[in-house]
Motif scaffolding. Structure first.
Motif, PDB file in Angstrom:
ATOM      1  N   TYR A 115      18.217 -12.474  46.233  1.00 34.40           N
ATOM      2  CA  TYR A 115      18.226 -13.300  47.444  1.00 34.40           C
ATOM      3  C   TYR A 115      17.510 -12.576  48.582  1.00 34.40           C
ATOM      4  O   TYR A 115      17.561 -11.350  48.677  1.00 34.40           O
ATOM      5  CB  TYR A 115      19.655 -13.618  47.875  1.00 34.40           C
ATOM      6  N   GLY A 116      16.881 -13.353  49.450  1.00 36.96           N
ATOM      7  CA  GLY A 116      16.234 -12.802  50.637  1.00 36.96           C
ATOM      8  C   GLY A 116      16.369 -13.755  51.804  1.00 36.96           C
ATOM      9  O   GLY A 116      16.502 -14.972  51.609  1.00 36.96           O
ATOM     10  N   THR A 117      16.338 -13.207  53.021  1.00 30.92           N
ATOM     11  CA  THR A 117      16.465 -14.019  54.235  1.00 30.92           C
ATOM     12  C   THR A 117      15.396 -13.612  55.236  1.00 30.92           C
ATOM     13  O   THR A 117      15.144 -12.425  55.435  1.00 30.92           O
ATOM     14  CB  THR A 117      17.845 -13.811  54.900  1.00 30.92           C
ATOM     15  N   ILE A 118      14.778 -14.603  55.854  1.00 25.02           N
ATOM     16  CA  ILE A 118      13.821 -14.363  56.938  1.00 25.02           C
ATOM     17  C   ILE A 118      14.251 -15.205  58.130  1.00 25.02           C
ATOM     18  O   ILE A 118      14.512 -16.401  57.998  1.00 25.02           O
ATOM     19  CB  ILE A 118      12.375 -14.736  56.523  1.00 25.02           C
ATOM     20  N   ILE A 119      14.334 -14.565  59.298  1.00 22.44           N
ATOM     21  CA  ILE A 119      14.685 -15.280  60.538  1.00 22.44           C
ATOM     22  C   ILE A 119      13.392 -15.607  61.272  1.00 22.44           C
ATOM     23  O   ILE A 119      12.555 -14.728  61.506  1.00 22.44           O
ATOM     24  CB  ILE A 119      15.595 -14.423  61.435  1.00 22.44           C
ATOM     25  N   VAL A 120      13.222 -16.878  61.628  1.00 21.15           N
ATOM     26  CA  VAL A 120      12.027 -17.313  62.351  1.00 21.15           C
ATOM     27  C   VAL A 120      12.427 -17.799  63.740  1.00 21.15           C
ATOM     28  O   VAL A 120      13.298 -18.660  63.881  1.00 21.15           O
ATOM     29  CB  VAL A 120      11.282 -18.438  61.579  1.00 21.15           C
ATOM     30  N   ASN A 121      11.800 -17.214  64.756  1.00 21.75           N
ATOM     31  CA  ASN A 121      11.990 -17.653  66.147  1.00 21.75           C
ATOM     32  C   ASN A 121      10.713 -18.356  66.592  1.00 21.75           C
ATOM     33  O   ASN A 121       9.619 -17.805  66.441  1.00 21.75           O
ATOM     34  CB  ASN A 121      12.248 -16.450  67.064  1.00 21.75           C
ATOM     35  N   VAL A 122      10.847 -19.561  67.122  1.00 18.31           N
ATOM     36  CA  VAL A 122       9.675 -20.327  67.576  1.00 18.31           C
ATOM     37  C   VAL A 122       9.789 -20.531  69.084  1.00 18.31           C
ATOM     38  O   VAL A 122      10.831 -20.958  69.584  1.00 18.31           O
ATOM     39  CB  VAL A 122       9.580 -21.696  66.862  1.00 18.31           C
ATOM     40  N   TYR A 123       8.703 -20.195  69.794  1.00 23.85           N
ATOM     41  CA  TYR A 123       8.682 -20.297  71.251  1.00 23.85           C
ATOM     42  C   TYR A 123       7.648 -21.304  71.695  1.00 23.85           C
ATOM     43  O   TYR A 123       6.582 -21.419  71.097  1.00 23.85           O
ATOM     44  CB  TYR A 123       8.360 -18.933  71.882  1.00 23.85           C
ATOM     45  N   GLU A 124       7.977 -22.018  72.770  1.00 16.54           N
ATOM     46  CA  GLU A 124       7.025 -22.965  73.352  1.00 16.54           C
ATOM     47  C   GLU A 124       6.076 -22.212  74.267  1.00 16.54           C
ATOM     48  O   GLU A 124       6.450 -21.226  74.886  1.00 16.54           O
ATOM     49  CB  GLU A 124       7.756 -24.031  74.169  1.00 16.54           C
ATOM     50  N   ILE A 125       4.838 -22.720  74.350  1.00 17.98           N
ATOM     51  CA  ILE A 125       3.900 -22.171  75.327  1.00 17.98           C
ATOM     52  C   ILE A 125       4.247 -22.825  76.660  1.00 17.98           C
ATOM     53  O   ILE A 125       4.179 -24.042  76.802  1.00 17.98           O
ATOM     54  CB  ILE A 125       2.445 -22.489  74.933  1.00 17.98           C
ATOM     55  N   ILE A 126       4.642 -22.017  77.631  1.00 17.92           N
ATOM     56  CA  ILE A 126       5.048 -22.568  78.929  1.00 17.92           C
ATOM     57  C   ILE A 126       3.807 -22.729  79.795  1.00 17.92           C
ATOM     58  O   ILE A 126       3.158 -21.749  80.169  1.00 17.92           O
ATOM     59  CB  ILE A 126       6.097 -21.661  79.608  1.00 17.92           C
ATOM     60  N   TYR A 127       3.485 -24.003  80.096  1.00 16.08           N
ATOM     61  CA  TYR A 127       2.255 -24.290  80.826  1.00 16.08           C
ATOM     62  C   TYR A 127       2.332 -23.833  82.277  1.00 16.08           C
ATOM     63  O   TYR A 127       1.318 -23.596  82.910  1.00 16.08           O
ATOM     64  CB  TYR A 127       1.921 -25.785  80.734  1.00 16.08           C
ATOM     65  N   GLU A 128       3.552 -23.691  82.825  1.00 15.92           N
ATOM     66  CA  GLU A 128       3.697 -23.177  84.190  1.00 15.92           C
ATOM     67  C   GLU A 128       3.146 -21.755  84.264  1.00 15.92           C
ATOM     68  O   GLU A 128       2.492 -21.381  85.237  1.00 15.92           O
ATOM     69  CB  GLU A 128       5.168 -23.196  84.613  1.00 15.92           C
ATOM     70  N   ASP A 129       3.405 -20.971  83.229  1.00 15.36           N
ATOM     71  CA  ASP A 129       2.888 -19.602  83.192  1.00 15.36           C
ATOM     72  C   ASP A 129       1.366 -19.600  83.142  1.00 15.36           C
ATOM     73  O   ASP A 129       0.707 -18.813  83.820  1.00 15.36           O
ATOM     74  CB  ASP A 129       3.438 -18.847  81.972  1.00 15.36           C
ATOM     75  N   ARG A 147      11.803 -27.178  65.759  1.00 13.55           N
ATOM     76  CA  ARG A 147      12.803 -27.441  64.708  1.00 13.55           C
ATOM     77  C   ARG A 147      12.659 -26.493  63.510  1.00 13.55           C
ATOM     78  O   ARG A 147      13.548 -26.422  62.670  1.00 13.55           O
ATOM     79  CB  ARG A 147      12.688 -28.900  64.228  1.00 13.55           C
ATOM     80  N   ASP A 148      11.539 -25.790  63.441  1.00 11.70           N
ATOM     81  CA  ASP A 148      11.329 -24.849  62.331  1.00 11.70           C
ATOM     82  C   ASP A 148      11.999 -23.495  62.561  1.00 11.70           C
ATOM     83  O   ASP A 148      11.996 -22.648  61.667  1.00 11.70           O
ATOM     84  CB  ASP A 148       9.828 -24.645  62.087  1.00 11.70           C
ATOM     85  N   ALA A 149      12.556 -23.293  63.746  1.00 15.97           N
ATOM     86  CA  ALA A 149      13.275 -22.036  64.003  1.00 15.97           C
ATOM     87  C   ALA A 149      14.546 -22.017  63.159  1.00 15.97           C
ATOM     88  O   ALA A 149      15.111 -23.060  62.836  1.00 15.97           O
ATOM     89  CB  ALA A 149      13.620 -21.930  65.487  1.00 15.97           C
ATOM     90  N   GLY A 150      14.963 -20.823  62.766  1.00  8.17           N
ATOM     91  CA  GLY A 150      16.199 -20.703  62.000  1.00  8.17           C
ATOM     92  C   GLY A 150      16.080 -19.692  60.875  1.00  8.17           C
ATOM     93  O   GLY A 150      15.244 -18.789  60.913  1.00  8.17           O
ATOM     94  N   TYR A 151      16.924 -19.868  59.863  1.00  3.75           N
ATOM     95  CA  TYR A 151      16.994 -18.945  58.735  1.00  3.75           C
ATOM     96  C   TYR A 151      16.306 -19.553  57.518  1.00  3.75           C
ATOM     97  O   TYR A 151      16.536 -20.719  57.191  1.00  3.75           O
ATOM     98  CB  TYR A 151      18.457 -18.643  58.384  1.00  3.75           C
ATOM     99  N   TYR A 152      15.497 -18.755  56.860  1.00  6.23           N
ATOM    100  CA  TYR A 152      14.826 -19.181  55.638  1.00  6.23           C
ATOM    101  C   TYR A 152      15.359 -18.337  54.490  1.00  6.23           C
ATOM    102  O   TYR A 152      15.227 -17.114  54.497  1.00  6.23           O
ATOM    103  CB  TYR A 152      13.312 -19.032  55.773  1.00  6.23           C
ATOM    104  N   PHE A 153      15.994 -19.011  53.537  1.00 11.63           N
ATOM    105  CA  PHE A 153      16.602 -18.326  52.393  1.00 11.63           C
ATOM    106  C   PHE A 153      15.743 -18.540  51.155  1.00 11.63           C
ATOM    107  O   PHE A 153      15.387 -19.669  50.830  1.00 11.63           O
ATOM    108  CB  PHE A 153      18.014 -18.858  52.132  1.00 11.63           C
ATOM    109  N   VAL A 154      15.443 -17.456  50.474  1.00 11.75           N
ATOM    110  CA  VAL A 154      14.700 -17.534  49.215  1.00 11.75           C
ATOM    111  C   VAL A 154      15.596 -17.013  48.096  1.00 11.75           C
ATOM    112  O   VAL A 154      16.278 -16.001  48.257  1.00 11.75           O
ATOM    113  CB  VAL A 154      13.367 -16.749  49.282  1.00 11.75           C
TER     114      VAL A 154
END
Length: 200
Positions: free
Chosen positions: A131-145, A113-120
């Motif tokens: 103004y500034g923007t940071i894009i955060v991508n959050v990935y799950e650790i895939i246990y199958e891998d 849920r923390d993925a998205g745009y962060y505006f300062v």
């Protein structure tokens, strides 16, 4: 007598112009202004990782820094603080956010849920904003891998063990073969010596 008067007037105009330019420059700089740098506008993270949303601001007066998170779930205020004063952290982020003097924040234990745009937003007391923007991508650790990697590692370990055993057996067989060959050579040499003694 006319020339010296003209020279004085010319010098007076130049000095007046330079003074006016300097005064105008000083007047424009007095209210200040705020600048904001975002060194890493895109961050990739995995679940449960801590991330630093890094920025660097500068201004002449006192600044107010505000962070917001925008995602498909909506807009959530994270934190707002004034340099050298109060810090107001949203209840959703109460135990997960650390603020820094340069305007950066650290977000601990990120989830999907923390993925998205962060505006300062940095607002100076005179009213100027940056103004500034940071894009955060959050990935799950895939246990199958991880399972695949574990199986592959076990397979490679088994193959290595088999190869080591095979090499050990080959070495033993070669050693036994050399012993037998040496024994046969010794036996045939002994027979030849015996034959020669009997003939004599």
């Amino acid at each position: 007598l006319m020339r010296p008067l003209q020279d004085c007037r010319g010098r007076g105009v130049v000095v007046g112009t330079v003074t006016l330019c300097l005064a105008a420059g000083w007047a424009l700089q007095t209210p200040g202004g705020v600048s904001l740098v975002v060194p890493q506008p895109n961050i990739n993270a995995t679940v449960a990782q801590n991330i630093l949303l890094s920025v660097e601001y500068s201004c002449r007066g006192v600044a107010t820094i505000e962070w917001k998170h925008v995602s498909s779930w909506g807009t959530t205020p994270i934190v707002e603080w004034r340099s050298g004063n109060y810090v107001n952290i949203s209840t959703v982020y109460k135990d997960r956010v650390t603020t820094f003097e340069n305007g950066s924040i650290q977000l601990r234990n990120v989830g999907m849920r923390d993925a998205g745009y962060y505006f300062v937003t940095v607002t100076e007391e005179h009213g100027t904003n940056a103004y500034g923007t940071i894009i955060v991508n959050v990935y799950e650790i895939i246990y199958e891998d991880l399972h695949f990697v574990a199986v592959l590692f076990a397979f490679l370990a088994a193959v290595s063990a088999i190869l080591i055993c095979f090499m050990w057996l080959c070495n033993k067989s070669l050693h036994l073969f050399q012993k037998k060959t040496t024994h046969k050579l010794t036996a045939s040499t002994t027979e030849e010596i015996e034959l020669e003694t009997t003939e004599c």
